[in-house]
Design a protein around this motif. Structure first.
Motif, PDB file in Angstrom:
ATOM      1  N   VAL A 182      13.918  42.320  27.704  1.00  0.00           N
ATOM      2  CA  VAL A 182      15.081  42.155  28.805  1.00  0.00           C
ATOM      3  C   VAL A 182      15.386  43.656  28.913  1.00  0.00           C
ATOM      4  CG1 VAL A 182      15.274  40.008  28.150  1.00  0.00           C
ATOM      5  CG2 VAL A 182      16.876  41.732  27.229  1.00  0.00           C
ATOM      6  N   TYR A 183      14.854  44.414  28.388  1.00  0.00           N
ATOM      7  CA  TYR A 183      15.489  45.924  28.586  1.00  0.00           C
ATOM      8  C   TYR A 183      14.602  47.035  29.499  1.00  0.00           C
ATOM      9  CZ  TYR A 183      17.143  44.133  24.170  1.00  0.00           C
ATOM     10  OH  TYR A 183      17.712  43.619  22.985  1.00  0.00           O
ATOM     11  N   ARG A 184      13.629  46.372  29.794  1.00  0.00           N
ATOM     12  CA  ARG A 184      12.457  47.252  30.709  1.00  0.00           C
ATOM     13  C   ARG A 184      11.975  46.303  31.997  1.00  0.00           C
ATOM     14  NH1 ARG A 184       8.008  49.746  29.745  1.00  0.00           N
ATOM     15  NH2 ARG A 184       7.400  48.365  27.896  1.00  0.00           N
ATOM     16  N   PRO A 185      12.532  46.137  33.098  1.00  0.00           N
ATOM     17  CA  PRO A 185      12.166  45.120  34.153  1.00  0.00           C
ATOM     18  C   PRO A 185      10.569  45.246  34.145  1.00  0.00           C
ATOM     19  CG  PRO A 185      14.092  46.195  34.770  1.00  0.00           C
ATOM     20  CD  PRO A 185      13.596  47.107  33.549  1.00  0.00           C
ATOM     21  N   ALA A 186      10.083  46.658  33.915  1.00  0.00           N
ATOM     22  CA  ALA A 186       8.674  46.934  34.447  1.00  0.00           C
ATOM     23  C   ALA A 186       7.675  45.984  33.211  1.00  0.00           C
ATOM     24  CB  ALA A 186       8.446  48.343  34.350  1.00  0.00           C
ATOM     25  N   ALA A 187       8.472  45.808  32.097  1.00  0.00           N
ATOM     26  CA  ALA A 187       7.474  45.292  30.970  1.00  0.00           C
ATOM     27  C   ALA A 187       7.236  43.882  31.603  1.00  0.00           C
ATOM     28  CB  ALA A 187       8.209  45.350  29.998  1.00  0.00           C
ATOM     29  N   ARG A 188       8.251  43.084  31.827  1.00  0.00           N
ATOM     30  CA  ARG A 188       8.234  41.556  32.322  1.00  0.00           C
ATOM     31  C   ARG A 188       7.376  41.585  33.487  1.00  0.00           C
ATOM     32  NH1 ARG A 188      11.607  37.809  31.075  1.00  0.00           N
ATOM     33  NH2 ARG A 188      12.072  37.176  33.227  1.00  0.00           N
ATOM     34  N   GLU A 189       7.261  42.682  34.608  1.00  0.00           N
ATOM     35  CA  GLU A 189       6.408  42.437  35.724  1.00  0.00           C
ATOM     36  C   GLU A 189       4.940  42.917  35.256  1.00  0.00           C
ATOM     37  OE1 GLU A 189       5.321  42.194  39.508  1.00  0.00           O
ATOM     38  OE2 GLU A 189       7.144  41.921  38.526  1.00  0.00           O
ATOM     39  N   GLN A 190       4.502  43.731  34.240  1.00  0.00           N
ATOM     40  CA  GLN A 190       3.357  43.891  33.668  1.00  0.00           C
ATOM     41  C   GLN A 190       2.829  42.821  33.109  1.00  0.00           C
ATOM     42  OE1 GLN A 190       3.088  46.745  30.648  1.00  0.00           O
ATOM     43  NE2 GLN A 190       0.826  46.836  30.471  1.00  0.00           N
ATOM     44  N   LEU A 191       3.366  42.142  32.352  1.00  0.00           N
ATOM     45  CA  LEU A 191       3.017  40.863  31.815  1.00  0.00           C
ATOM     46  C   LEU A 191       2.717  39.756  32.820  1.00  0.00           C
ATOM     47  CD1 LEU A 191       2.229  39.545  29.100  1.00  0.00           C
ATOM     48  CD2 LEU A 191       4.631  38.340  29.170  1.00  0.00           C
TER      49      LEU A 191
END
Length: 460
Positions: free
Chosen positions: A138-147
């Protein structure tokens, strides 16, 4: 990734050739070279010391097989000891008796955790499972978008959840994890892969968050994702995670890269946990179970024929391959269209370099791996472009391709007339070769057809 290590080990073995017996003197020289090769490959010092001592003990002790030459004896001993370090058997994957099986993905930022989560989901799908992915980073929005992008590329279920404007922190992480497990049950998914947050370095906050997730989800698998390119740093990180979380296994990424191999040979010895999977490329299917014996075979220059066969059986269209074999070995030969289809089949196996790397670097294949780096992969593209620029009639009857037609084909494919001529020449030579094999008294042809029929009958 083991090219340099393999080359140096081969040199150490070569120095034993011509020796009548193994003595303290000649084995000592070989072991010095093996030690240097392992240390330069970034293998953990403790692992190197233990390995060298075991090899020395067995090489000059009672366990030597007198029927083998000194070189063969040492190769066999090194083979056995490397397999012992990596784990004698392929590690098993733990599934829950009552779904969903929860898999917690751990690792530092940049290790390839999110991509690996997707690859693992694709691997499970091939096995008939229905995985769900969730990101609790939940700390890096790009991480959730990447998944989300990764899940979409393999058509896997994804739980996105609603952050509801909450501040990033442990409470939000735990809520997402609980909701994802509930959604996995409700949607009939038998596996939940939890992609966790990473850090640039080990820190206590990261470990505490992982410990809370472990307590909340009671995962069947806690997999540490390590970048093989980072060598001993990956080993040290895995050890730190294991002490806090009790890992069940390790996934090594970038095994197709320029890494020296030290992490693969050290990580199990240091953590006590097996390497379960390796990532071998960027594509979702560039992911495979870790087979210790096959990796050791590659290190010792004996190739990995079994993995190549498995890849072929998985990727190639068996029906098309059998039809091609029958046509090629018959008196009628095969067309340029058949030739193009076979090139497409071969390209499904991956790059030609990766295929050649799986062949032994000793015996009749000696030197073939050194040629791998010189292969021009674009040649496949040019050949297919030339054949695609022909009419169907030309592909089925190459004899009608006159000079003017060759000029048209060259223009249409963006190649030269010389390249078109070269392709047609090679194609004619292949037809003659197959025709000779097929007409060789019929014996070889009947044998090959019999083998094809046998494989079809038994589904192999």
């Amino acid at each position: 990734m083991f090219d340099t290590l393999s080359e140096k080990l081969q040199r150490a073995f070569k120095n034993l050739r011509g020796q009548g017996t193994i003595t303290e003197e000649n084995i000592g020289e070989a072991l010095r070279e093996i030690r240097v090769a392992l240390l330069e490959a970034d293998v953990n010092l403790g692992v190197v010391k233990e390995l060298i001592e075991h090899i020395r003990e067995k090489a000059v002790g009672q366990q030597v097989m007198t029927a083998l030459s000194p070189t063969e004896q040492v190769v066999k001993i090194v083979n056995d000891e490397l397999i012992a370090i990596l784990g004698k058997d392929t590690a098993r994957f733990n599934f829950a008796s009552r779904p969903p099986t929860v898999i917690l993905m751990a690792g530092l930022q940049g290790s390839g955790k999110t991509t690996t989560s997707g690859k693992l989901a694709a691997w499970l799908q091939k096995g008939g499972h229905r995985p769900m992915l969730v990101s609790v980073d939940v700390y890096r929005p790009a991480a959730r978008e990447q998944l989300k992008i990764v899940a979409g590329s393999i058509k896997a279920n994804l739980y996105e959840g609603d952050l509801k404007g909450e501040n990033p922190g442990p409470d939000l992480v735990e809520r997402l994890a609980r909701e994802a497990r509930r959604d996995a049950v409700n949607s009939g998914c038998d596996t939940l892969i939890v992609d966790t947050a990473g850090r640039l370095a080990l820190d206590d906050d990261l470990m505490k968050e992982m410990e809370r997730l472990k307590k909340l989800l009671a995962p069947q698998e806690i997999l540490f994702v390590a970048d093989a390119m980072t060598g001993q740093d990956a080993v040290n990180s895995a050890d730190a995670f294991h002490k806090r979380l009790a890992l069940t296994g390790v996934v090594l990424t970038k095994m197709d890269g320029d890494a020296r191999g030290g992490a693969a040979l050290s990580i199990r010895h240091v953590t006590g946990q097996p390497i379960k999977f390796i990532g071998t490329g960027e594509r979702p299917d560039a992911f495979e179970a870790f087979h210790p014996d096959r990796i050791v075979s590659r290190i010792l220059g004996m190739g990995d024929i079994m993995s190549l066969i498995e890849r072929a059986e998985e990727k190639l269209d068996k029906k098309k391959s059998e039809e091609f074999a029958k046509k090629a070995l018959s008196g009628d030969g095969f067309s340029l269209e058949d030739f193009r289809d076979q090139l497409r089949q071969i390209r499904k196996l991956g790059s030609l370099q990766s295929i050649m790397k799986m062949l032994p670097s000793i015996g009749p294949f000696q030197g073939i791996q050194q040629m791998a780096d010189q292969v021009d992969e674009n040649q496949f593209v040019r050949v297919e472009a030339i054949i695609n620029s022909m009419t169907k009639k030309e592909r089925n009857n190459h004899e009608i391709i006159s000079g003017s037609r060759r000029k048209r084909i060259a223009r249409g494919s963006g190649t030269s007339v010389q390249e078109v001529n070269q392709l047609l020449k090679q194609y004619v030579q292949m037809r003659k070769m197959f025709k000779t094999v097929g007409a060789g008294g019929g014996k070889l042809q009947r044998s090959l057809m019999g083998q094809l029929a046998g494989r079809q009958k038994f589904g192999r």
